[in-house]
Design an enzyme around this catalytic site. Structure first.
Site, PDB file in Angstrom:
ATOM      1  N   PHE A 220       0.851  -1.184   0.000  1.00 24.92           N
ATOM      2  CA  PHE A 220       0.000   0.000   0.000  1.00 24.92           C
ATOM      3  C   PHE A 220       0.888   1.236   0.000  1.00 24.92           C
ATOM      4  O   PHE A 220       1.845   1.283   0.756  1.00 24.92           O
ATOM      5  CB  PHE A 220      -0.748   0.096   1.341  1.00 24.92           C
ATOM      6  CG  PHE A 220      -2.118  -0.480   1.399  1.00 24.92           C
ATOM      7  CD1 PHE A 220      -2.918  -0.578   0.286  1.00 24.92           C
ATOM      8  CD2 PHE A 220      -2.637  -0.899   2.622  1.00 24.92           C
ATOM      9  CE1 PHE A 220      -4.201  -1.090   0.385  1.00 24.92           C
ATOM     10  CE2 PHE A 220      -3.903  -1.423   2.730  1.00 24.92           C
ATOM     11  CZ  PHE A 220      -4.691  -1.519   1.610  1.00 24.92           C
ATOM     12  N   GLU A 221       0.554   2.223  -0.795  1.00 23.55           N
ATOM     13  CA  GLU A 221       1.050   3.573  -0.517  1.00 23.55           C
ATOM     14  C   GLU A 221      -0.207   4.339  -0.146  1.00 23.55           C
ATOM     15  O   GLU A 221      -0.986   4.719  -1.023  1.00 23.55           O
ATOM     16  CB  GLU A 221       1.688   4.220  -1.755  1.00 23.55           C
ATOM     17  CG  GLU A 221       2.930   3.537  -2.282  1.00 23.55           C
ATOM     18  CD  GLU A 221       4.167   3.762  -1.426  1.00 23.55           C
ATOM     19  OE1 GLU A 221       4.108   4.601  -0.501  1.00 23.55           O
ATOM     20  OE2 GLU A 221       5.165   3.087  -1.683  1.00 23.55           O
ATOM     21  N   VAL A 222      -0.452   4.534   1.141  1.00 25.60           N
ATOM     22  CA  VAL A 222      -1.660   5.255   1.542  1.00 25.60           C
ATOM     23  C   VAL A 222      -1.495   6.721   1.150  1.00 25.60           C
ATOM     24  O   VAL A 222      -0.413   7.171   0.804  1.00 25.60           O
ATOM     25  CB  VAL A 222      -1.956   5.111   3.060  1.00 25.60           C
ATOM     26  CG1 VAL A 222      -1.781   3.686   3.514  1.00 25.60           C
ATOM     27  CG2 VAL A 222      -1.089   6.045   3.888  1.00 25.60           C
TER      28      VAL A 222
END
Ligand SMILES: [Zn+2]
Length: 797
Positions: A649-651
């Site tokens: 994930f890259e939030v």
């Protein structure tokens, strides 16, 4: 047979973009400042987050690599120019300019970043104040009502400390002699705390109910019948969330998960990782002098907090003419008497002072000249106190830190499929531990009354590591917002003066052993210890990365993992690295890739539910297709060494600005209001992955597969394709032999394409079978035991 390879032209564009990101090239050089002012010593510089405009030339790209520029995860092409967000110092900006790389826009200054830390301190103080005050709990209403479907209990209660979302109110009552509990949901409107409430179906109406607060307050009330007409609209729905209300440093995070385990001993436990970090600690240092050839760099033997910070040093000129250079100590004060010439002028050089300190007071300090300078300038008198420069309060331990996971599940004995979520490999990504903590709280606090949650906790073994990098995390909170790596300095003495203290450390998402920079893959530096993506002295050199290996070795039931980073709004999986020739690590089979996409669809839909955030298709897929090569990242270790389905994930997806019609970045430390929203939506996503794992555990249905066109007679050549009833890997042979698990797997046709097709130019028999992600084999075929595989012969004239 001929495999068709139809590469998308967009893949070429993507690889060009990716090319600027990182390098495995052997640049040992420290960034040097090219101007004459370099004669002055360099203090630790402030940084800002900027968008760089990079001309599409080899020289510009090489320069970025060579300087070890600290790139973020956000990169794109605009008007034919490459734009990339980077964390840079003023001297790096000056250096880049010489190569035509300019700052297009300053996105966030260090001042703004420091504001985040100040806001957080205020929130922590408010929380402490509220916690310290004697808490009172008031029950506003305790009602039962019966509608056409069921009988419900509805309670509203208010805590005097309720504005803090970590205030947990628990309801207790008795139903048919059985003790029941439920966590109340905090209700806010426009950021203002109103009350806590819950509503649940009951099998018998309790006479009274008690509300207990985590802060000690409690209240009891009779349960009365609800007569009014304004019935709550969705009977039966009670899902509590929203448990994080400020950015938390790793020490707070630890306390939080420890408390959760105390509260839910039946459902959760702490797993202590065996490899302690090196600790949030440093030796005390001083750089004396203002010019490079006169400067003396002094470093304490002891850690700052264990005596180093008490050391002071005075360089004073001898009062008599013709005096020799000498040194003495008084307690922890070092006094150097500088030699004088016949006229009484000081004459000791930096090199002479350094040699003397190393010869005479090496029990207290070590000394060097400045960054490899010959040190032949005459030292000026000065007084200095050594300092480790660490600003965290004493409540943050300086000892090696034990990294902890919270393990959640009704059966935590390895018998259930394991799921792993881990965050904050990169210290400055403050939102990511909140995603982890929020998820753990939701799983535990909804267990008793939410069927979906109970299903997950009863059937899975869930591991959550909120902070993989606590030392770097503390450093980011208290000393240097933009810290990415851990705190361990692997640099030589010439790169170890305190002016470099914000550049030391190892990138924990580059320190692993698959497709690493040591193996020649792109995207990390093995030689520049100051680089933003320094891979460390060797694979798995760092305790933090060995902890991840240990956790997954120790728990082979782990089948799914999420490596949580920020920012940019990406959702990615293996392969995560390629060689300088753009050869990626092996792609997943066509069936595995289809499974990644199918699961991703579910997870991304869960994220969208919170506030409509759409992770763009262009930011979803295998890492090198959507971002850049990241040599030695941890997700590749999990996929290739352990066979764990692992996502990154890259939030923090970009926000669309309607007025400027541009996507705007959120950064590593957005205002908490935005950080909170990101934590909520990506907690949804993490729970989505946990749900994928549950589906996996329940999947007992074998896949079915077919080929088109069918076998039989064909003119000239024939191109065949496979179809499966669900994502499944196809193992096949073309020489008439029985297929096994060692046979060829049907591959992907190319980047972001579907499965390959097979072309036969002469008569061929294809034998095959398919296997889904849960390892169900088509038609119960057992290689070596039965013959239940598929077979088709294509006769060609
Ligand atoms: Zn990151």
């Amino acid at each position: 047979m001929k495999r068709s390879k139809k590469w998308l032209s967009s893949a070429l564009v993507l690889s060009t973009v990716a090319g600027i990101a990182f390098s495995t090239m052997e640049f040992g050089a420290t960034p040097q400042i090219a101007e004459a002012s370099s004669l002055k010593i360099q203090p630790a510089e402030s940084v800002s987050l900027v968008q760089l405009a990079v001309p599409n030339t080899k020289e510009a790209m090489k320069k970025i690599e060579e300087l070890g520029i600290d790139l973020t995860h956000r990169i794109h092409v605009h008007n034919g120019q490459i734009e990339v967000d980077a964390v840079v110092t003023p001297s790096e900006v000056a250096m880049l300019k010489l190569y035509g790389i300019t700052v297009k826009e300053t996105l966030i200054t260090e001042n703004q970043l420091n504001q985040r830390a100040a806001e957080r301190r205020t929130a922590v103080k408010q929380e402490q104040k509220l916690a310290a005050a004697e808490e009172t709990v008031k029950i506003l209403r305790a009602n039962h009502f019966t509608n056409q479907s069921d009988t419900f209990l509805y309670v509203e209660a208010k805590s005097s400390s309720g504005a803090v979302s970590s205030t947990i109110l628990t309801a207790k009552w008795t139903e048919n002699g059985e003790e029941k509990t439920a966590t109340l949901q905090q209700i806010q409107d426009a950021g203002e705390y109103l009350y806590h409430s819950f509503m649940l179906p009951v099998s018998a109406i309790p006479t009274d109910i008690t509300i207990e607060s985590s802060l000690g307050g409690s209240a009891t009330s009779k349960v009365t019948e609800w007569l009014g007409e304004e019935k709550p609209d969705k009977p039966g729905e009670h899902y509590v969330k929203n448990f994080v209300d400020h950015y938390m440093d790793p020490t707070e995070i630890d306390a939080r998960i420890e408390n959760l385990v105390k509260e839910y001993p039946e459902l959760a436990e702490i797993v202590e990782m065996p490899n302690k970090t090196n600790g949030y600690r440093r030796q005390a240092q001083a750089t004396m002098g203002t010019l490079q050839n006169t400067a003396v760099v002094v470093t304490s033997r002891d850690w700052g907090h264990e005596g180093g910070n008490a050391i002071s040093i005075e360089l004073k000129k001898a009062s008599a003419a013709g005096a020799p250079l000498s040194v003495g100590t008084s307690g922890s004060k070092i006094i150097v008497t500088l030699a004088t010439d016949a006229a009484g002028n000081a004459k000791s050089t930096a090199k002479e002072v350094v040699d003397l300190l190393n010869a005479e007071v090496s029990d207290l300090v070590s000394a060097t000249t400045y960054r490899g300078n010959a040190g032949n300038g005459i030292v000026e008198p000065a007084v200095s106190s050594l300092s480790d420069n660490l600003k965290a309060p004493a409540s943050v331990s300086r000892d090696p830190f034990t990294v902890k996971a919270i393990r959640i599940g009704k059966h935590r004995d390895g018998s259930k499929p394991g799921v792993l979520g881990y965050s904050q490999e990169h210290a400055r990504e403050w939102v990511t531990p909140l995603v982890s903590v929020e998820t753990a709280e939701r799983l535990l606090r909804n267990y008793s009354h939410d069927k979906e949650t109970k299903k997950l906790v009863d059937n899975l073994d869930i591991f959550i590591v909120p902070s993989m990098n606590p030392d770097g995390g503390h450093y980011s909170f208290y000393d240097f917002n933009s810290q990415r790596k851990n705190m361990t300095n692997h640099c030589s003495p010439t790169q170890s003066d305190n002016g470099y203290r914000n550049s030391w450390g190892v990138d924990l998402n580059r320190n692993h052993d698959v497709g690493s920079a040591f193996d020649g893959y792109v995207g990390a530096s093995t030689t520049n210890c100051l680089s933003g993506s320094y891979a460390g002295p060797s694979e798995h050199s760092e305790p933090e990365s060995r902890n991840l290996v240990w956790l997954t070795d120790e728990n082979p039931n782990i089948k799914f993992a999420m490596n949580i980073h920020s920012y940019g709004g990406y959702f990615m999986w293996s392969p995560g690295a390629y060689t300088p020739e753009r050869e990626t690590l092996p792609r997943p089979s066509a069936g595995e890739e289809a499974y990644y996409w199918q699961a991703s669809d579910h997870i991304l839909k869960e994220i969208k539910k919170h506030r409509g955030t759409v992770i763009l298709p262009s930011r979803t897929g295998p890492i090198p297709d959507v971002l850049y090569s990241a040599a030695g990242n941890s997700a590749d270790h999990l996929w290739y060494k352990k066979g764990i389905y692992t996502w990154n994930f890259e939030v923090g997806a970009d926000l669309w600005n309607k007025e400027t019609k541009r996507w705007e970045l959120v950064g590593f430390q957005p205002p908490f209001e935005e950080g909170h929203e990101e934590a909520m939506e990506f907690s949804n996503g993490l729970l989505g992955m946990i749900d994928v794992a549950y589906q996996y555990s329940k999947d007992k249905k074998a896949p079915k597969s077919s080929v088109t066109p069918n076998g039989g007679r064909h003119d000239e050549k024939v191109e065949i394709s496979f179809k499966t009833s669900e994502p499944a890997t196809i193992y096949f042979t073309l020489d008439g032999s029985r297929p096994t698990f060692d046979s060829q797997k049907l591959a992907l046709n190319g980047t972001r394409e579907g499965p390959e097709t097979l072309t036969f130019e002469k008569t061929t028999t294809v034998n095959w079978f398919s296997v889904d992600a849960s390892k169900n084999v088509e038609n119960r075929y057992e290689p070596g035991k039965n013959k239940k595989y598929n077979t088709k012969t294509f006769f060609i004239k």
